[in-house]
Design a protein around this motif. Sequence first.
Motif: not given
Length: 222
Positions: A78-80, A72-73, A100-103
Amino acid sequence: MMLFLAFTLLLLSDAAASKSIIKSLPGFDGNLPFVLETGYIGVGELEAVQLFYYFIESERSPKDDPLVLWLTGGPGCSALSGIIYEIDALHIRKGTIKDWRRCNKTLAYSYNVESTVDYHRNLTKKPYRSLIYSGDHDMTIPYIGTHEWIESLNLTIKYDWEPWFVDGQVAGYAMLYADNVQDYITYDLTFATVKGGGHTAPEYRPEQCFAMMDRWFDYYPL
Ligand SMILES: *[C@@H]1O[C@H](CO)[C@@H](O)[C@H](O)[C@H]1NC(C)=O
Ligand SMILES: *[C@@H]1O[C@H](CO)[C@@H](O)[C@H](O)[C@H]1NC(C)=O
Ligand SMILES: *[C@@H]1O[C@H](CO)[C@@H](O)[C@H](O)[C@H]1NC(C)=O
């Protein structure tokens, strides 16, 4: 489903300092339908830095499948998102998590790698295979930019843009680059676009991207 190793680690799972097999997760009824191991692994000579990892065993053919290192960069998520949403290894169900927040964009990361192109250039001197894909609707990292840095590696083009198909429909276009790194041993790089795919391409085109990965693992043309 392939074999994945997520969250930044390099060694095989047996070498991990601490590990657990996860049988169930909150919000998921019953036992998980795949083998999930998590743990910490030390890196560096003194293993002072401990990295958390997920190891997900291939549901295809664990003995034959390659070990995929999923790093995961940054700076975003994005990578997660890739491992959680695209490859569909983990399902986060509505209502099971309150907020829940993606980012989470407030994490205080520092930026210490300006470009990874030099790393890629060095990898082209080794007997590796690589697959790089871009959704052709990705306006965050448009495929033409990705194509440009790949071109800067000065690899030999084995075939130029050709369509690849799923269910008789064009699923995208692909190029193959290859160069000898030793006698009869090559480095090769497949660059594929995914038609209609956004930034996290398999989230938009799961069937097509699954076919792409499956063929590539089996050494078939896309
Ligand atoms: C995001 O990260 C910050 C800093 O670690 C933390 O305080 C905050 O609660 C996090 N937000 C969410 C939604 O997880
Ligand atoms: C690439 O390889 C060269 C030669 O071994 C080395 O000097 C350089 O530091 C490497 N670059 C990266 C980014 O690892
Ligand atoms: C690639 O080729 C171009 C044109 O021949 C040259 O200017 C450039 O330095 C080369 N780049 C690398 C990384 O070899």
